[in-house]
Design a protein around this motif. Structure first.
Motif, PDB file in Angstrom:
ATOM      1  N   ARG A  11       0.835  -1.310  -0.181  1.00 27.64           N
ATOM      2  CA  ARG A  11       0.046  -0.251  -0.100  1.00 27.64           C
ATOM      3  C   ARG A  11       0.489   1.008  -0.181  1.00 27.64           C
ATOM      4  O   ARG A  11       0.101   2.327  -0.776  1.00 27.64           O
ATOM      5  CB  ARG A  11      -0.779   0.031   0.763  1.00 27.64           C
ATOM      6  N   SER A  12       1.578   1.516   0.305  1.00 25.50           N
ATOM      7  CA  SER A  12       3.046   2.260   0.245  1.00 25.50           C
ATOM      8  C   SER A  12       3.699   2.665  -0.843  1.00 25.50           C
ATOM      9  O   SER A  12       4.736   3.313  -0.618  1.00 25.50           O
ATOM     10  CB  SER A  12       3.971   2.221   1.233  1.00 25.50           C
ATOM     11  N   LYS A  14       4.120   2.249  -5.417  1.00 24.77           N
ATOM     12  CA  LYS A  14       3.837   3.165  -5.991  1.00 24.77           C
ATOM     13  C   LYS A  14       3.145   2.759  -6.597  1.00 24.77           C
ATOM     14  O   LYS A  14       1.655   3.053  -7.268  1.00 24.77           O
ATOM     15  CB  LYS A  14       4.791   3.089  -7.270  1.00 24.77           C
ATOM     16  N   LEU A  17      -0.526   2.473  -4.285  1.00 24.77           N
ATOM     17  CA  LEU A  17      -0.959   4.019  -4.520  1.00 24.77           C
ATOM     18  C   LEU A  17      -1.713   4.438  -5.407  1.00 24.77           C
ATOM     19  O   LEU A  17      -3.400   4.440  -6.070  1.00 24.77           O
ATOM     20  CB  LEU A  17       0.091   4.814  -4.630  1.00 24.77           C
ATOM     21  N   ILE A  63      -4.975  12.761  -2.121  1.00 23.24           N
ATOM     22  CA  ILE A  63      -4.396  12.874  -1.058  1.00 23.24           C
ATOM     23  C   ILE A  63      -3.091  11.718  -1.335  1.00 23.24           C
ATOM     24  O   ILE A  63      -1.594  12.092  -1.372  1.00 23.24           O
ATOM     25  CB  ILE A  63      -4.695  11.776  -0.366  1.00 23.24           C
ATOM     26  N   LEU A  64      -3.794  10.810  -2.603  1.00 22.01           N
ATOM     27  CA  LEU A  64      -3.085   9.010  -2.937  1.00 22.01           C
ATOM     28  C   LEU A  64      -2.238   9.586  -3.972  1.00 22.01           C
ATOM     29  O   LEU A  64      -1.403   9.584  -3.889  1.00 22.01           O
ATOM     30  CB  LEU A  64      -4.292   8.835  -3.650  1.00 22.01           C
ATOM     31  N   ARG A  66      -0.430  13.297  -4.001  1.00 21.69           N
ATOM     32  CA  ARG A  66       0.406  13.999  -3.056  1.00 21.69           C
ATOM     33  C   ARG A  66       1.218  12.910  -2.911  1.00 21.69           C
ATOM     34  O   ARG A  66       2.799  12.730  -2.835  1.00 21.69           O
ATOM     35  CB  ARG A  66       0.149  13.953  -2.682  1.00 21.69           C
ATOM     36  N   GLU A  67       0.923  11.394  -1.319  1.00 19.99           N
ATOM     37  CA  GLU A  67       1.541  10.205  -1.903  1.00 19.99           C
ATOM     38  C   GLU A  67       2.647   9.683  -2.957  1.00 19.99           C
ATOM     39  O   GLU A  67       3.832   9.188  -2.491  1.00 19.99           O
ATOM     40  CB  GLU A  67       1.138   9.089  -0.942  1.00 19.99           C
ATOM     41  N   ARG A  70       5.006  11.928  -3.224  1.00 22.54           N
ATOM     42  CA  ARG A  70       5.916  12.008  -2.406  1.00 22.54           C
ATOM     43  C   ARG A  70       7.089  11.299  -2.157  1.00 22.54           C
ATOM     44  O   ARG A  70       8.227  11.132  -1.719  1.00 22.54           O
ATOM     45  CB  ARG A  70       5.424  12.243  -0.718  1.00 22.54           C
ATOM     46  N   LEU A  71       6.040  10.224  -2.425  1.00 19.44           N
ATOM     47  CA  LEU A  71       7.402   8.070  -2.603  1.00 19.44           C
ATOM     48  C   LEU A  71       8.476   8.384  -3.962  1.00 19.44           C
ATOM     49  O   LEU A  71       9.644   8.387  -3.230  1.00 19.44           O
ATOM     50  CB  LEU A  71       6.264   7.390  -3.477  1.00 19.44           C
ATOM     51  N   ASP A  75      10.310   3.856  -3.492  1.00 16.34           N
ATOM     52  CA  ASP A  75       9.306   2.394  -3.844  1.00 16.34           C
ATOM     53  C   ASP A  75       9.296   1.995  -2.484  1.00 16.34           C
ATOM     54  O   ASP A  75      10.900   1.117  -2.648  1.00 16.34           O
ATOM     55  CB  ASP A  75       9.391   2.260  -5.308  1.00 16.34           C
TER      56      ASP A  75
END
Length: 79
Positions: A11-12, A14, A17, A63-64, A66-67, A70-71, A75
């Motif tokens: 989930r964290s 790419k 997401l 939000i996704l 942006r994540e 940011r990632l 990865d």
């Protein structure tokens, strides 16, 4: 890194997401259908509910996104 820890970190990643974003975008289709139905029936309460749900979908997508930005290169699944 074990397969289990990679799965937990999906989930964290790419890829995770992007899948979450696709799921949220698919939810937007349901919101559009709900809005059309509410307008057709002149049901103001359902229309308000659909608009609020749509706002939640848009916020979730933002939000996704942006994540994902940011990632960057950090990865989880790439090591």
């Amino acid at each position: 890194m074990s397969a289990l820890s990679k799965a937990k970190g999906f989930r964290s990643s790419k890829s995770g997401l992007y899948i979450s974003m696709a799921t949220s975008a698919f939810g937007a289709v349901g919101v559009v259908k709900q809005i059309r139905k509410a307008r057709g029936e002149s049901d103001m309460l359902r229309l308000v509910d659909a608009v609020i749900t749509g706002a939640a979908v848009v916020t979730n997508l933002a939000i996704l996104y942006r994540e994902v930005k940011r990632l960057g290169d950090d990865d989880v699944l790439l090591g």
